[in-house]
Each structure stands twice: as C-alpha cells, then as structure tokens.
Design a protein around this motif. Structure first.
Motif, short mmCIF file in Angstrom:
data_model
loop_
_atom_site.label_atom_id
_atom_site.label_comp_id
_atom_site.label_asym_id
_atom_site.label_seq_id
_atom_site.Cartn_x
_atom_site.Cartn_y
_atom_site.Cartn_z
N ILE A 63 -1.04 2.65 15.26
CA ILE A 63 -1.65 3.91 15.69
C ILE A 63 -2.02 3.84 17.17
O ILE A 63 -1.77 4.78 17.92
CB ILE A 63 -2.87 4.23 14.80
N LYS B 72 0.83 -1.21 0.00
CA LYS B 72 0.00 0.00 0.00
C LYS B 72 0.86 1.26 0.00
O LYS B 72 0.50 2.26 -0.63
CB LYS B 72 -0.95 0.02 1.20
N LEU C 266 -2.49 -0.74 9.80
CA LEU C 266 -1.77 0.25 10.60
C LEU C 266 -2.44 0.53 11.95
O LEU C 266 -1.86 1.21 12.79
CB LEU C 266 -1.64 1.56 9.82
N SER C 267 -3.65 0.03 12.17
CA SER C 267 -4.39 0.36 13.39
C SER C 267 -3.65 -0.02 14.69
O SER C 267 -3.65 0.79 15.62
CB SER C 267 -5.79 -0.23 13.36
N PHE D 185 -5.37 1.21 6.53
CA PHE D 185 -5.69 1.62 7.90
C PHE D 185 -5.89 0.42 8.83
O PHE D 185 -5.53 0.48 10.00
CB PHE D 185 -6.92 2.53 7.93
N ILE E 68 -7.63 1.47 0.72
CA ILE E 68 -7.45 2.47 1.79
C ILE E 68 -7.84 1.87 3.14
O ILE E 68 -7.13 2.03 4.13
CB ILE E 68 -8.26 3.73 1.47
N PHE E 69 -8.96 1.15 3.18
CA PHE E 69 -9.38 0.47 4.41
C PHE E 69 -8.33 -0.53 4.85
O PHE E 69 -8.00 -0.62 6.04
CB PHE E 69 -10.72 -0.23 4.20
#
Length: 71
Positions: free
Chosen positions: A60, A34, A56-57, A53, A49-50
């Motif tokens: 984060i 990505k 990467l959650s 994220f 995109i989902f």
C-alpha cells in the motif's frame, strides 16, 4: 501528510513489499492464505484481518509513493 515516504527509497519499499508478501514461506504465505479466506468467506476474525493489512502495508505504501511521484 506522508512526508516520510519522500525519504524512503523505492528499493527499500520494494524489498519490504516482497518480503512481507512472501513470509512465511512454509506452508503458505499469509497473504495467499488470507485471500483464500476471503474467497471462501471465512475471513472474519479481527486478528486475521489485521494480519492481512499488516502484510499488505508495504505494498500500500509503495502504491501511494508511485502515485505521489506521478503527480
């Protein structure tokens, strides 16, 4: 707001972060794929995109927990 972060140990978050950043191993981790799509300006599908994220959650959440602990 994020009270559940207080209950999560750092070790769990670190393991989840490593796991999610490296999966799937073959042919290439999704995060790397990505990021290359961002570099090539081809990241435009909502599912991609989902997926970025999603992978990467844990990272984060780990960053938020570290910043909360610093205060």
């Amino acid at each position: 707001m994020l009270k559940f972060l207080n209950k999560l140990p750092f070790s769990t978050l670190i393991l989840a972060t490593i796991f999610m950043l490296l999966t799937p191993i073959h042919p290439m981790p999704h995060v790397v794929e990505k990021l290359l799509m961002i570099k090539n300006m081809t990241l435009y599908k909502p599912l991609d995109i989902f997926d970025l994220f999603f992978h990467l959650s844990p990272l984060i959440l780990l960053i938020i927990k570290v910043l909360k602990e610093k205060k």
